[in-house]
Design a protein around this motif. Sequence first.
Motif, PDB file in Angstrom:
ATOM      1  N   TRP A  33       6.365 -38.453  17.386  1.00 56.61           N
ATOM      2  CA  TRP A  33       5.734 -37.264  17.928  1.00 56.61           C
ATOM      3  C   TRP A  33       6.070 -37.003  19.393  1.00 56.61           C
ATOM      4  CZ3 TRP A  33       3.132 -33.606  15.250  1.00 56.61           C
ATOM      5  CH2 TRP A  33       2.745 -33.929  13.937  1.00 56.61           C
ATOM      6  N   SER A  34       6.895 -37.826  20.006  1.00 57.37           N
ATOM      7  CA  SER A  34       7.105 -37.739  21.460  1.00 57.37           C
ATOM      8  C   SER A  34       7.689 -36.396  21.904  1.00 57.37           C
ATOM      9  CB  SER A  34       8.017 -38.880  21.922  1.00 57.37           C
ATOM     10  OG  SER A  34       9.296 -38.787  21.308  1.00 57.37           O
ATOM     11  N   ALA A  87      -1.507 -42.198  19.412  1.00 63.28           N
ATOM     12  CA  ALA A  87      -0.065 -42.015  19.293  1.00 63.28           C
ATOM     13  C   ALA A  87       0.352 -40.591  19.648  1.00 63.28           C
ATOM     14  CB  ALA A  87       0.387 -42.352  17.872  1.00 63.28           C
ATOM     15  N   LEU A  88      -0.557 -39.625  19.459  1.00 63.26           N
ATOM     16  CA  LEU A  88      -0.258 -38.230  19.768  1.00 63.26           C
ATOM     17  C   LEU A  88      -0.628 -37.860  21.210  1.00 63.26           C
ATOM     18  CD1 LEU A  88       0.101 -38.119  16.665  1.00 63.26           C
ATOM     19  CD2 LEU A  88      -0.981 -35.878  16.730  1.00 63.26           C
ATOM     20  N   GLY A  89      -0.990 -38.834  22.002  1.00 56.68           N
ATOM     21  CA  GLY A  89      -1.208 -38.565  23.414  1.00 56.68           C
ATOM     22  C   GLY A  89      -2.648 -38.512  23.852  1.00 56.68           C
ATOM     23  N   GLY A 326       4.415 -29.402  12.542  1.00 58.21           N
ATOM     24  CA  GLY A 326       3.188 -29.591  13.293  1.00 58.21           C
ATOM     25  C   GLY A 326       1.962 -29.758  12.441  1.00 58.21           C
ATOM     26  N   MET A 327       2.046 -30.605  11.414  1.00 62.86           N
ATOM     27  CA  MET A 327       0.854 -30.949  10.642  1.00 62.86           C
ATOM     28  C   MET A 327       0.687 -32.457  10.698  1.00 62.86           C
ATOM     29  SD  MET A 327      -0.321 -29.997   6.749  1.00 62.86           S
ATOM     30  CE  MET A 327       0.532 -31.245   5.787  1.00 62.86           C
ATOM     31  N   ALA A 339       9.256 -31.827  13.096  1.00 60.71           N
ATOM     32  CA  ALA A 339      10.494 -31.078  12.902  1.00 60.71           C
ATOM     33  C   ALA A 339      11.528 -31.884  12.131  1.00 60.71           C
ATOM     34  CB  ALA A 339      11.052 -30.652  14.261  1.00 60.71           C
ATOM     35  N   ASP A 340      11.552 -33.197  12.344  1.00 60.03           N
ATOM     36  CA  ASP A 340      12.607 -34.022  11.770  1.00 60.03           C
ATOM     37  C   ASP A 340      12.145 -34.966  10.671  1.00 60.03           C
ATOM     38  OD1 ASP A 340      14.597 -33.077  13.638  1.00 60.03           O
ATOM     39  OD2 ASP A 340      13.587 -34.291  15.154  1.00 60.03           O
ATOM     40  N   LEU A 341      10.858 -35.226  10.576  1.00 63.64           N
ATOM     41  CA  LEU A 341      10.373 -36.231   9.639  1.00 63.64           C
ATOM     42  C   LEU A 341       9.103 -35.756   8.936  1.00 63.64           C
ATOM     43  CD1 LEU A 341      10.662 -39.206   8.571  1.00 63.64           C
ATOM     44  CD2 LEU A 341       9.069 -39.855  10.398  1.00 63.64           C
TER      45      LEU A 341
END
Length: 466
Positions: A33-34, A87-89, A326-327, A339-341
């Motif tokens: 998610w970075s 992990a999401l900040g 973005g879910m 976007a990628d995974l």
Amino acid sequence: MIDGSPYQGYLYAYPHKTAYRPLRPRPALRDVWSAEPTDALMLYLHLPFCEMRCGFCNLFTRANPPAEQVRAYLDQLRRQATRVREALGGRPGIARLAVGGGTPTYLTAGELTEMFDIVADFGAPLGAVPTAVETSPATATDDRIAVLAERGTTRVSIGVQSFLDAEAHAAGRPQKRAEVERALATIRAHDIPVLNLDLIYGIGGQTARTWAYSLDAALAWRPEEVFLYPLYVRPLTGLGRRVLPLSAAGGPAPGGPDPAVGGPDPDFGGPGAAGEDPWDAQRLALYRQGRDHLRAAGYRQLSMRHFRRADLPDDDAPDYSCQDDGMVGLGCGARSYTADLHYSFDYAVGIGQVRAIIDDYLRRPAVDFDHAEVGFRLDGTEKRRRWLVKSLLRAEGLDPAAYRDRFAADPGDDFPQLDLLAGRGWLRRDAGRLALTDAGLERSDAIGPWLVSGPVRAAMAEHVPR
């Protein structure tokens, strides 16, 4: 495939869950998610419990779990939510919330309150964002629906399937009409803004007359939304264990004692020309009847399945659509999309395997939730295909300008298959958009699977149902 059955598979997500594989090494969520924006995410919470397993259901769920397992699941869900939030900040922005399963309202009122507390601690501003929760006739009790209303639920979806007890039973859903009506009255009494009813067509013994009866019974409640689902029979489901072909009228084949179901259908199922199979003909006729009935009653069609009352304003909340990323998911059956995974935990349908996965989820140490477990990595080609498929299967269609802005390419150049759809009268250019015609929209369950890429199709073919 495009010339085969119009009922080959419901492509509600792309890539399909059967294309997911174990991620080795497991990527850290902090890294996953970075580079992703986390200020307007959709949060999906999964509760894998129901009071019963419907005969058509291939969802990841367990019927009637022991109370101590539900208690343990909520405890573990809180641990997972804490790790994922970090992990999401620290405190991600949640623009939409959906709670599904299973049947979330299998939880008691007190357990539902705790569930919403977990969501609020994660960062969801309850009462300030669109919030959808699924329920069932048996579990939509006054105390439970009261909790939903108090915590800001804006949409309740209930699977009625049929207002005729005999049809519901034939679909593997033993329920009583009185229970359905009580549940709907309870939801309406709590003034939740959007009521959605799910109905199923293609049930053995169902006719145009009985289908009209269920449609009218549903419309009597003036639901804001209605979903019309074709019946599918999939491996390892209750109906899948007692399959008989249907006659053209939707009844049992000669000599067959069981009127319940049609032929077997894996996720992206079998051959056969459209119109040649009597069950296909039955489902297609009932679909058209249902579509026209709802349109005449003042509903807009948003997809093959989804209808919304035309007098309602459009949702003005921050947009989240199925083409976008973005879910974030919480729970052992929830998926997350970047976007990628796309990633989740393992998936199963069979009772024993579902229980094993839930048990595994409950045994995990909290640090396990710092990683993605099972998933699919999307390259540039798959990202384009996902955008195409998930746009095209919505009635509003695909915006070529938005596609060009995102991918610096024209969708017609990337996907010459669009010319074939247009040549058959299934695709039109309307107000600058590429949209399926009525003839195309009714074949969504063939067009979607047909557009699946070779690599995804191969991964799906290797999947062993369990």
